[in-house]
Design a protein around this motif. Structure first.
Motif, PDB file in Angstrom:
ATOM      1  N   ILE A 166       0.956  -1.158  -0.051  1.00  0.00           N
ATOM      2  CA  ILE A 166      -0.037  -0.129   0.098  1.00  0.00           C
ATOM      3  C   ILE A 166       0.794   1.241  -0.092  1.00  0.00           C
ATOM      4  CG2 ILE A 166      -1.709   1.254   1.303  1.00  0.00           C
ATOM      5  CD1 ILE A 166      -2.849  -1.154   2.591  1.00  0.00           C
ATOM      6  N   LEU A 167       1.981   1.269   1.013  1.00  0.00           N
ATOM      7  CA  LEU A 167       2.629   2.368   1.159  1.00  0.00           C
ATOM      8  C   LEU A 167       3.486   2.946   0.040  1.00  0.00           C
ATOM      9  CD1 LEU A 167       3.569   1.986   4.809  1.00  0.00           C
ATOM     10  CD2 LEU A 167       2.163   4.027   3.788  1.00  0.00           C
ATOM     11  N   ARG A 168       3.753   1.858  -0.894  1.00  0.00           N
ATOM     12  CA  ARG A 168       4.728   2.116  -1.843  1.00  0.00           C
ATOM     13  C   ARG A 168       4.004   3.042  -2.946  1.00  0.00           C
ATOM     14  NH1 ARG A 168       7.565  -3.685  -2.141  1.00  0.00           N
ATOM     15  NH2 ARG A 168       9.759  -2.804  -1.389  1.00  0.00           N
ATOM     16  N   MET A 178       8.274   6.164   5.149  1.00  0.00           N
ATOM     17  CA  MET A 178       7.855   4.884   5.969  1.00  0.00           C
ATOM     18  C   MET A 178       8.421   3.625   5.272  1.00  0.00           C
ATOM     19  SD  MET A 178       3.779   6.404   6.851  1.00  0.00           S
ATOM     20  CE  MET A 178       3.247   4.929   7.639  1.00  0.00           C
ATOM     21  N   VAL A 179       8.049   3.798   3.881  1.00  0.00           N
ATOM     22  CA  VAL A 179       8.765   2.667   3.121  1.00  0.00           C
ATOM     23  C   VAL A 179      10.169   2.568   3.329  1.00  0.00           C
ATOM     24  CG1 VAL A 179       9.134   1.778   0.618  1.00  0.00           C
ATOM     25  CG2 VAL A 179       6.816   3.026   1.255  1.00  0.00           C
ATOM     26  N   SER A 180      10.782   3.596   3.205  1.00  0.00           N
ATOM     27  CA  SER A 180      12.131   3.399   3.514  1.00  0.00           C
ATOM     28  C   SER A 180      12.379   2.877   5.060  1.00  0.00           C
ATOM     29  CB  SER A 180      12.973   4.774   3.613  1.00  0.00           C
ATOM     30  OG  SER A 180      12.623   5.315   2.161  1.00  0.00           O
ATOM     31  N   ALA A 220       8.883   2.785  11.037  1.00  0.00           N
ATOM     32  CA  ALA A 220       7.820   3.373  10.279  1.00  0.00           C
ATOM     33  C   ALA A 220       6.614   4.003  10.875  1.00  0.00           C
ATOM     34  CB  ALA A 220       7.219   2.243   9.072  1.00  0.00           C
ATOM     35  N   PHE A 221       6.020   3.223  11.841  1.00  0.00           N
ATOM     36  CA  PHE A 221       5.077   3.837  12.588  1.00  0.00           C
ATOM     37  C   PHE A 221       5.490   5.311  13.518  1.00  0.00           C
ATOM     38  CE2 PHE A 221       2.333   4.040  16.408  1.00  0.00           C
ATOM     39  CZ  PHE A 221       1.122   3.625  16.123  1.00  0.00           C
ATOM     40  N   TYR A 222       6.655   5.123  13.939  1.00  0.00           N
ATOM     41  CA  TYR A 222       7.263   6.557  14.537  1.00  0.00           C
ATOM     42  C   TYR A 222       7.538   7.669  13.634  1.00  0.00           C
ATOM     43  CZ  TYR A 222      10.915   9.437  16.577  1.00  0.00           C
ATOM     44  OH  TYR A 222      11.715  10.669  17.114  1.00  0.00           O
TER      45      TYR A 222
END
Length: 472
Positions: A166-168, A178-180, A220-222
């Protein structure tokens, strides 16, 4: 049996009419507990929590706080077993909630974090009712939701592969960062990728034993919950475009949840966390159990909610209320896992013709959702449950499940009218009315008003109910 009055909670995300209709309350602006007029009604608490106790009507017509009634005679009210385990308290908090817009992105603290946080805020002199207080008590909060109508939520982390899928395709700088974070591996313990070192400094001590996948989810959450909000909503267009490009039913529900959150909280990057989480879409009678530490956000709908007797909430975003990101991250469970259905593992033994029991593997509470008819016809909800679990229920057939015969119970009529009978008492409840049933009352039966010799002409020949109790 004592009539019990719920405590009204008027939050901005609540309903304009749903709870008002169920509990026969006026609509329009009504003062909340702080005297501020509000048109929304979010929660109805049947509570013995010290900060918001319900009142019960005693035999002499007086009203007393449920906390005081239990403390005066704990053996009669909650029973010997519960008194020994939990003390002179009600070990659960029972609510009916209705969400018009999404609630905050939140986590409930683990038990040791709750104790430490409560004592830390007490030592700092933070008043219990202060808006910037995070810990209202010393208890972990494990909660369960049973839908009374379609109810949507985001609960726990989805598999990393789904998060990345999804995030991509979300064309937004926070989503791409977040992907990174999800792809940046730690090749040597103690040496995180430099660009995410700030996130690693916020990890709890237990993270030393985490697999690398949990660290990546944490980062990613952070990234999303610490990103700066913007004045304009550039997240909604990115989500709409991602939904069109993916065209997948599997991830559509996650994007819809994030879209609803983005529209309610424009410019708040924390809504992107919902793309990392499992989308939960419950129909009436379906349930989900949320252990302490599990990230979640309720999106929309009406449900029964039962939890350990705690009001501890740690918020990360999607709210104008106080956020305590440091405390939340110390309790955050970063393990991707499927949502927990507390009814599925024992559905064959916990489903009768007109009653479903939800019992997670904890000692504080269980919940029964039931229905009574004058002619004993099958409850349509049971057909839906049988369809959901295939032929398992049909093959094994209905099994006898005794109603809890002791322990503290709260019984709420949610539709129509019902009769509650014990050896010593008989009470008629109509929609929105409830009773507290002490342990000493013993076994109770619940039937329709038309199955009794005495009933009024206006009584319904059917009724639905929720029964909160400690496990049998």
């Amino acid at each position: 049996m004592y009539p019990i009055q719920p405590v009204q909670k008027r939050y901005a995300w609540g309903s304009h009419s749903r709870l008002q209709s169920m509990f026969h309350l006026p609509t329009g602006a009504v003062p909340d507990s702080d005297g501020v007029a509000s048109e929304t009604l979010a929660e109805m608490w049947f509570s013995a929590h010290p900060q918001s106790p319900s009142f019960v009507e005693m035999d002499d017509g007086s009203y007393q706080k449920l906390t005081q009634v239990i403390q005066k005679d704990p053996l009669a009210m909650v029973g010997e077993k519960n008194s020994q385990i939990f003390g002179p308290v009600l070990p659960y908090l029972f609510k009916v909630i209705s969400a018009r817009i999404p609630l905050s992105l939140q986590v409930h603290p683990l038990d040791f974090e709750a104790r430490a946080g409560f004592n830390r805020e007490n030592a700092a002199g933070v008043p219990l009712h202060a808006p910037d207080r995070s810990f209202k008590d010393t208890l972990a909060k494990n909660e369960m939701v049973v839908a009374l109508e379609p109810f949507t939520a985001s609960v726990g982390f989805a598999p990393i592969s789904t998060q990345l899928q999804i995030l991509r395709v979300v064309d937004h700088p926070v989503a791409q960062r977040m992907v990174s974070a999800l792809l940046a591996r730690t090749f040597r313990p103690g040496l995180p990728p430099e660009e995410f070192s700030a996130a690693d400094r916020m990890m709890p001590v237990s993270s030393l034993a985490w697999p690398d996948s949990r660290r990546r989810v944490f980062r990613a959450f952070y990234t999303a919950i610490t990103a700066e909000p913007t004045d304009r909503d550039n997240i909604t267009p990115a989500l709409l475009d991602a939904d069109r490009r993916l065209g997948s039913r599997k991830v559509h529900a996650s994007i819809v949840n994030a879209l609803q959150a983005a529209q309610a909280f424009p410019g708040d990057p924390s809504v992107l966390c919902l793309l990392m989480m499992n989308a939960v879409c419950l129909e009436e009678g379906e349930s989900v159990y949320i252990p302490a530490g599990t990230p979640h956000a309720y999106i929309q709908g009406t449900a029964a909610e039962i939890m350990t007797n705690s009001d501890n909430v740690l918020r990360a975003g999607m709210t104008p209320k106080h956020k305590d990101i440091a405390s939340l991250l110390h309790s955050l469970n970063c393990q991707p896992s499927s949502p927990i259905d507390p009814s599925s593992s024992m559905i064959a033994t916990l489903a009768m013709q007109n009653m479903v029991t939800y019992r997670p593997h904890i000692t504080e509470y269980m919940l029964v959702y039931g229905h009574v008819e004058a002619d004993s016809t099958a409850w349509p909800l049971m057909g839906k449950i049988a369809h959901r679990y295939g032929d398992l229920v049909q093959r094994l057939g209905p099994r006898r499940l005794l109603m809890p015969q002791s322990g503290p119970r709260i019984l709420l009529c949610t539709e129509g009218s019902i009769v509650v009978r014990s050896c010593n008492h008989q009470v008629i409840l109509q929609q929105g009315e409830a009773v507290f049933i002490p342990s000493a009352e013993g076994q109770v039966d619940i039937v329709s008003t038309q199955q009794t010799e005495q009933h009024s002409f206006h009584m319904s020949d059917h009724g639905s109910f929720l029964l909160a109790s400690t496990p049998v």
